[in-house]
Motif scaffolding. Sequence first.
Motif, mmCIF file in Angstrom:
data_model
loop_
_atom_site.group_PDB
_atom_site.id
_atom_site.type_symbol
_atom_site.label_atom_id
_atom_site.label_comp_id
_atom_site.label_asym_id
_atom_site.label_seq_id
_atom_site.Cartn_x
_atom_site.Cartn_y
_atom_site.Cartn_z
ATOM 1 N N PHE A 92 6.257 10.473 7.991
ATOM 2 C CA PHE A 92 7.660 10.600 7.611
ATOM 3 C C PHE A 92 7.744 10.866 6.116
ATOM 4 O O PHE A 92 7.045 10.227 5.331
ATOM 5 N N PRO A 93 8.551 11.840 5.691
ATOM 6 C CA PRO A 93 8.674 12.122 4.258
ATOM 7 C C PRO A 93 9.290 10.949 3.522
ATOM 8 O O PRO A 93 10.133 10.222 4.063
ATOM 9 N N ASN A 94 8.882 10.753 2.274
ATOM 10 C CA ASN A 94 9.531 9.737 1.448
ATOM 11 C C ASN A 94 10.575 10.378 0.540
ATOM 12 O O ASN A 94 10.955 9.826 -0.481
ATOM 13 N N ALA A 150 0.825 -1.214 0.000
ATOM 14 C CA ALA A 150 0.000 0.000 0.000
ATOM 15 C C ALA A 150 0.856 1.258 0.000
ATOM 16 O O ALA A 150 2.010 1.249 0.444
ATOM 17 N N ILE A 151 0.283 2.342 -0.493
ATOM 18 C CA ILE A 151 0.935 3.645 -0.435
ATOM 19 C C ILE A 151 0.690 4.223 0.953
ATOM 20 O O ILE A 151 -0.454 4.369 1.378
ATOM 21 N N CYS A 157 3.193 14.522 3.441
ATOM 22 C CA CYS A 157 4.652 14.680 3.412
ATOM 23 C C CYS A 157 5.285 13.611 2.514
ATOM 24 O O CYS A 157 6.211 12.897 2.920
ATOM 25 N N LYS A 158 4.759 13.504 1.317
ATOM 26 C CA LYS A 158 5.251 12.573 0.314
ATOM 27 C C LYS A 158 5.460 13.341 -0.986
ATOM 28 O O LYS A 158 4.943 14.445 -1.159
ATOM 29 N N ASP A 159 6.220 12.750 -1.902
ATOM 30 C CA ASP A 159 6.423 13.441 -3.171
ATOM 31 C C ASP A 159 5.107 13.473 -3.942
ATOM 32 O O ASP A 159 4.181 12.695 -3.697
ATOM 33 N N GLU A 160 5.019 14.403 -4.878
ATOM 34 C CA GLU A 160 3.754 14.631 -5.580
ATOM 35 C C GLU A 160 3.289 13.402 -6.356
ATOM 36 O O GLU A 160 2.084 13.125 -6.444
ATOM 37 N N PHE A 191 13.037 19.760 8.487
ATOM 38 C CA PHE A 191 14.142 19.437 7.588
ATOM 39 C C PHE A 191 14.061 18.025 7.023
ATOM 40 O O PHE A 191 15.033 17.526 6.468
ATOM 41 N N SER A 192 12.900 17.383 7.146
ATOM 42 C CA SER A 192 12.664 16.055 6.565
ATOM 43 C C SER A 192 13.722 15.050 6.991
ATOM 44 O O SER A 192 14.237 14.271 6.188
ATOM 45 N N LEU A 193 14.047 15.075 8.281
ATOM 46 C CA LEU A 193 15.072 14.193 8.846
ATOM 47 C C LEU A 193 14.524 13.548 10.122
ATOM 48 O O LEU A 193 15.123 13.627 11.190
#
Length: 349
Positions: free
Chosen positions: A46-48, A39-40, A330-333, A197-199
């Motif tokens: 958490f950012p991918n 699944a997505i 918080c994921k890419d488009e 800062f996506s960390l």
Amino acid sequence: MSTAVSTDNITPLQVAKRLEKFKTTIFTQMSMLAIKHGAINLGQGFPNFDGPDFVKEAAIQAIRDGNNQYARGYGVPDLNIAPFYDSYEATLSMAGAKVKGITLRPPDFALPIEELKSTISKNTRAILLNTPHNPTGKMFTPEELNTIASLCIENDVLVFSDEVYDKLAFDMEHISIASLPGMFERTVTMNSLGKTFSLTGWKIGWAIAPPHLTWGARQAHAFLTFATSNPMQWAAAVALRAPDSYYTELKRDYMAKRSILVEGLKAVGFKVFPSSGTYFVVVDHTPFGHENDIAFCEYLVKEVGVVAIPTSVFYLNPEEGKNLVRFTFCKDEGTLRAAVDRMKEKLRK
């Protein structure tokens, strides 16, 4: 030296009664389901995508510079001045605190002023405030913050203010309650490197408070973790000197991601509630006919291939959140669009 231990007559490990009800977190459960069902994951925040190179390079340089032993318990010099989230109840229970919740309700998750006034008294020790708010995305208004401040001053109450999403404030200006008159001396402001800062895996955070409050925080920290990762602290100090342009671009990118997800969720058929900050959106799942948020999220991950978080885990009374679920952007488009497409195909009413 080794010690021999007999295993005869050993009883199962016992958990303190105040912690018995806390099981595996919903984030771990849903992330495991995401892997199992391919699944997505729009559940856990958490950012991918990775954090900025200038911060990562600063950590690498700190390692090369020899900053690899214990850091000072209260932080490296360069970082000094400078986490209702579901971990709050567990940590308060560990401290033996008696918890009283003030429930924020849709559609705008406004602070119920009269309920707050009737709850706070001279016996109240502290208020735990989170703005921008996880999971709702709500930002407390100046009027709400001033009301909280006046009640705290009147009743001599401390404030623990969780502001880890302060740089992800989209529709209004973030106000720290410590900046209000009479509040700095009674407020501990907590923040984190991970969101801005996506960390998130670095687990670097800090607290700002007057000396009489930081003393207690330092004592507790010394006997819990003693010190936080040394090179990561030096990198955090570099990160916090980022130019304003970094935060401008950060907001612009996240507002674009928010738009993709919000408009997509509306097109699928969800009732979407406003999110003025954080990178979360709360929606009403009831148009799709499931008994509660947990049942819906299990269906969503297994049959649709998208992960959300049931919001009942964020409520002292789970019934309050049974109609709501939380998505993160918080994921890419590309990932966000793919998740929306899956829901449109398999879920749309």
